[in-house]
Design an enzyme around this catalytic site. Structure first.
Site, short mmCIF file in Angstrom:
data_model
loop_
_atom_site.label_atom_id
_atom_site.label_comp_id
_atom_site.label_asym_id
_atom_site.label_seq_id
_atom_site.Cartn_x
_atom_site.Cartn_y
_atom_site.Cartn_z
N GLY A 1 -25.46 10.70 -9.81
CA GLY A 1 -25.24 9.35 -9.29
C GLY A 1 -25.06 9.41 -7.78
O GLY A 1 -25.37 10.42 -7.14
N HIS B 1 -42.60 -3.75 17.19
CA HIS B 1 -43.31 -2.49 17.03
C HIS B 1 -42.87 -1.54 18.14
O HIS B 1 -42.79 -1.96 19.30
CB HIS B 1 -44.82 -2.72 17.13
CG HIS B 1 -45.61 -1.45 17.07
ND1 HIS B 1 -45.76 -0.74 15.89
CD2 HIS B 1 -46.26 -0.75 18.03
CE1 HIS B 1 -46.49 0.33 16.14
NE2 HIS B 1 -46.80 0.36 17.43
N ILE C 1 -22.37 9.56 -5.78
CA ILE C 1 -21.45 10.56 -5.23
C ILE C 1 -22.05 11.96 -5.32
O ILE C 1 -22.04 12.72 -4.35
CB ILE C 1 -20.09 10.51 -5.98
CG1 ILE C 1 -19.40 9.18 -5.68
CG2 ILE C 1 -19.20 11.69 -5.59
CD1 ILE C 1 -18.04 9.00 -6.31
N GLU D 1 0.85 -1.19 0.00
CA GLU D 1 0.00 0.00 0.00
C GLU D 1 0.89 1.24 0.00
O GLU D 1 1.75 1.39 0.86
CB GLU D 1 -0.93 0.00 1.23
CG GLU D 1 -1.76 1.26 1.39
CD GLU D 1 -2.61 1.61 0.16
OE1 GLU D 1 -3.46 0.80 -0.25
OE2 GLU D 1 -2.40 2.71 -0.41
N VAL E 1 -22.91 17.92 -19.98
CA VAL E 1 -21.87 18.91 -19.70
C VAL E 1 -20.74 18.70 -20.72
O VAL E 1 -20.25 17.59 -20.91
CB VAL E 1 -21.34 18.77 -18.26
CG1 VAL E 1 -20.11 19.65 -18.05
CG2 VAL E 1 -22.43 19.12 -17.27
P1 NAI Z 1 -22.38 7.05 -11.17
O1 NAI Z 1 -22.01 6.19 -12.31
O2 NAI Z 1 -23.19 6.51 -10.06
O3 NAI Z 1 -23.15 8.35 -11.72
C1 NAI Z 1 -22.58 9.22 -12.67
C2 NAI Z 1 -23.67 10.08 -13.32
O4 NAI Z 1 -23.05 11.06 -14.14
C3 NAI Z 1 -24.60 9.28 -14.22
O5 NAI Z 1 -25.93 9.51 -13.83
C4 NAI Z 1 -24.28 9.83 -15.62
O6 NAI Z 1 -25.41 9.84 -16.47
C5 NAI Z 1 -23.82 11.26 -15.30
N1 NAI Z 1 -22.97 11.86 -16.34
C6 NAI Z 1 -21.90 11.28 -16.97
N2 NAI Z 1 -21.35 12.16 -17.86
C7 NAI Z 1 -22.09 13.30 -17.79
C8 NAI Z 1 -22.02 14.56 -18.49
N3 NAI Z 1 -21.09 14.83 -19.40
N4 NAI Z 1 -22.92 15.52 -18.18
C9 NAI Z 1 -23.88 15.27 -17.24
N5 NAI Z 1 -23.99 14.10 -16.56
C10 NAI Z 1 -23.10 13.13 -16.83
O7 NAI Z 1 -20.97 7.64 -10.65
P2 NAI Z 1 -20.52 8.33 -9.29
O8 NAI Z 1 -21.66 8.93 -8.56
O9 NAI Z 1 -19.38 9.21 -9.69
O10 NAI Z 1 -19.99 7.11 -8.43
C11 NAI Z 1 -18.88 6.34 -8.90
C12 NAI Z 1 -18.90 4.95 -8.31
O11 NAI Z 1 -18.68 5.00 -6.92
C13 NAI Z 1 -20.23 4.26 -8.53
O12 NAI Z 1 -19.99 2.96 -9.01
C14 NAI Z 1 -20.85 4.22 -7.18
O13 NAI Z 1 -21.64 3.05 -7.00
C15 NAI Z 1 -19.63 4.23 -6.24
N6 NAI Z 1 -19.99 4.87 -4.98
C16 NAI Z 1 -20.85 4.25 -4.14
C17 NAI Z 1 -21.25 4.84 -2.97
C18 NAI Z 1 -22.23 4.14 -2.09
O14 NAI Z 1 -22.43 2.96 -2.27
N7 NAI Z 1 -22.88 4.81 -1.15
C19 NAI Z 1 -20.75 6.15 -2.57
C20 NAI Z 1 -19.87 6.72 -3.52
C21 NAI Z 1 -19.51 6.08 -4.67
#
Ligand code: NAI
Length: 462
Positions: free
Chosen positions: A178, A441, A180, A33, A233
């Site tokens: 998404g 409950h 994040i 690491e 975007v």
């Molecule tokens: P995501 O894949 O969940 O969402 C990304 C979003 O960005 C999508 O809805 C997509 O349509 C949009 N997008 C892509 N390009 C774009 C553009 N040019 N203009 C506008 N919108 C656009 O990715 P995210 O949220 O970055 O997460 C990454 C990974 O990390 C995921 O696999 C997620 O499951 C994981 N993660 C999980 C968490 C949890 O389980 N609580 C917390 C944080 C991350």
């Protein structure tokens, strides 16, 4: 030169959990690491720090919106951002040192530095080469880039920079609705930022149940977050202190610009395999740049395995953990197994969103005959007591057999409650099995039972 049974590259949830299981199974184990602390993205700059900020900002929200109604009068707390970040860092520290303790307890060596694999059976860290019968790559993922958008981690940030902002921005633009984008967006919305989420698709959280997507977006809007949907975007321009986000509305083709103090790029993550030497080794990658593995996490090169975000499947810490334990069992000559059909997903907003199994839309598209049972938290006494009567539990079951095929929950404690369904699915349970199980409950979990009852003769409190 040290000799190991297993060297694992990466000490995130996949790697460190795998190392502990390897050691428990009697294998001499080391983990490479390069960060100063163990725990990978999840503990250092991901799941754990974001949960600290979500918790603190949720407390503020409660004080501002719900305290007075409960007879808790007085001025709402003001935000000491530096202290909030210290609290977050303390939480990280407690967890990363906890893993160091577990490494010592299990006699796992931490090889400090970034590893490369010069050939199967060897891992080079700095100037030293270590030998291992088997190597497990658990190198995780990094934020994917967006053309026309340059990240400086100050004005244009990924999730990493968003946890360390110098101050709370007045205007935050989030690219991507998404997990994040919505978790960190809601942190800053609660802390007072004017948050706008720009999303390419027409719904939040791609792949989720449509009812949940609609309800989730409505709830977040009520909390003050704004959404521009169907917007691609195409670039971000920055000055010293500001940014302009350029996007195209898909419906009309019109080009728009949005001003922001900070832009969070949350458009997905990609496997992190740089510097491992995979090309020279001939380790095969998939079209999406993930390390290709077989059903036992073996790569195309004998003695090299891979797990977690670096391979196919959802990029989730707990999926990596499960693979880490399973590959350890394979390496110890046992039978490691991961049931990919039962991996929960949770969004830690308020309310939380949790899912497992298949969605109604996916099942119907596959020609399956299903029925659903839905129960609104408005009918759950406990949820109403804590001002969280929004959301629902939706259970999807096979129309003939009543077997549970999937579940989505949006509501209080959803991330914990989903595990009742995970266990039920692992045991091949039916909705009736849940409906016939006594639930205490008043608990939020009663909503799960009510959804199960709704798959049969009907929910009681609906
Ligand atoms: P995501 O894949 O969940 O969402 C990304 C979003 O960005 C999508 O809805 C997509 O349509 C949009 N997008 C892509 N390009 C774009 C553009 N040019 N203009 C506008 N919108 C656009 O990715 P995210 O949220 O970055 O997460 C990454 C990974 O990390 C995921 O696999 C997620 O499951 C994981 N993660 C999980 C968490 C949890 O389980 N609580 C917390 C944080 C991350």
């Amino acid at each position: 030169m040290a000799q190991y049974d297993v060297i694992i590259i990466g000490a995130g949830p996949g790697g460190y959990v795998s190392a502990i299981r390897c050691a428990q199974l009697g294998l001499k184990t080391a983990v490479v690491e390069g960060r100063d602390t163990l725990g990978g993205t999840c503990l250092n700059v991901g799941c754990i720090p974001s949960k600290a900020l979500l918790h603190a900002s949720h407390m503020l929200h409660e004080a501002e919106h719900n305290f007075a109604a409960m007879g808790l009068k007085g001025k709402s707390p003001s935000v000491d951002w530096e202290q909030m970040k210290s609290y977050k860092d303390e939480t990280i520290g407690q967890n990363t040192t906890g893993i160091e303790f577990l490494f010592k307890k299990n006699k796992i060596d931490w090889l400090r530095g970034w590893g490369t694999i010069p050939e199967a059976g060897k891992v080079k860290v700095g100037d030293e080469v270590h030998e291992a019968k088997n190597i497990v790559i658990a190198s995780g993922s990094v934020p994917s880039s967006l053309p026309g958008v340059e990240v400086d981690e100050k004005i244009v940030v990924t999730s990493t920079g968003a946890l360390e902002l110098a101050k709370i921005p007045k205007k935050l633009t989030v690219i991507g609705a998404g997990v994040i984008g919505l978790e960190l967006g809601s942190v800053y919305a609660r802390l007072g930022s004017d948050v706008t989420v720009v999303e390419y698709l027409d719904a939040v959280c791609p792949g989720m149940d449509k009812d949940v997507q609609r309800s989730f977006k409505r709830i977040l809007e009520k909390q003050g977050m704004k959404f521009i949907m169907g917007a691609a975007v195409s670039g971000v321009e920055t000055t010293k202190t500001k940014a302009k986000v350029k996007y195209t509305l898909k419906k009309t083709g019109s080009e728009e610009v949005l001003d922001a103090d900070v832009v969070l790029v949350a458009t997905g993550r990609k496997p992190f395999t740089d510097g491992l030497g995979l090309d020279a080794l001939g380790v095969k990658l998939s079209e999406r740049g993930q390390i290709a593995t077989d059903a036992h996490w073996a790569t195309s090169v004998k003695g090299i395995y891979a797990i977690g975000d670096a391979i196919d499947g959802p990029m989730l810490a707990h999926k990596a953990e499960d693979e880490g334990m399973a590959v350890a069992e394979v390496l110890a000559g046992k039978k490691g197994h991961v049931n990919y059909g039962v991996i929960p997903g949770v969004v830690y907003t308020t309310p939380e969103v949790a899912t497992v199994g298949q969605t109604e839309a996916d099942l119907k598209a596959a020609g399956r005959k299903v029925k659903t049972g839905k129960f609104m938290f408005m009918g759950n006494a406990r949820a109403k007591t804590v001002h969280q009567g929004e959301g629902f539990v939706k259970l999807i079951v096979d129309k003939e057999t009543d077997r549970i095929l999937g579940c989505s929950i949006i509501g209080p404690g959803a991330g914990d409650m989903i595990h009742e369904i995970c266990v039920a699915m692992e045991f091949g349970a039916s909705a009736q099995d849940i409906a016939l199980t006594c639930h205490a409950h008043p608990t939020y979990s009663e909503a799960v039972r009510e959804a199960a009852l709704a798959c049969g003769d009907g929910a009681i409190h609906a």
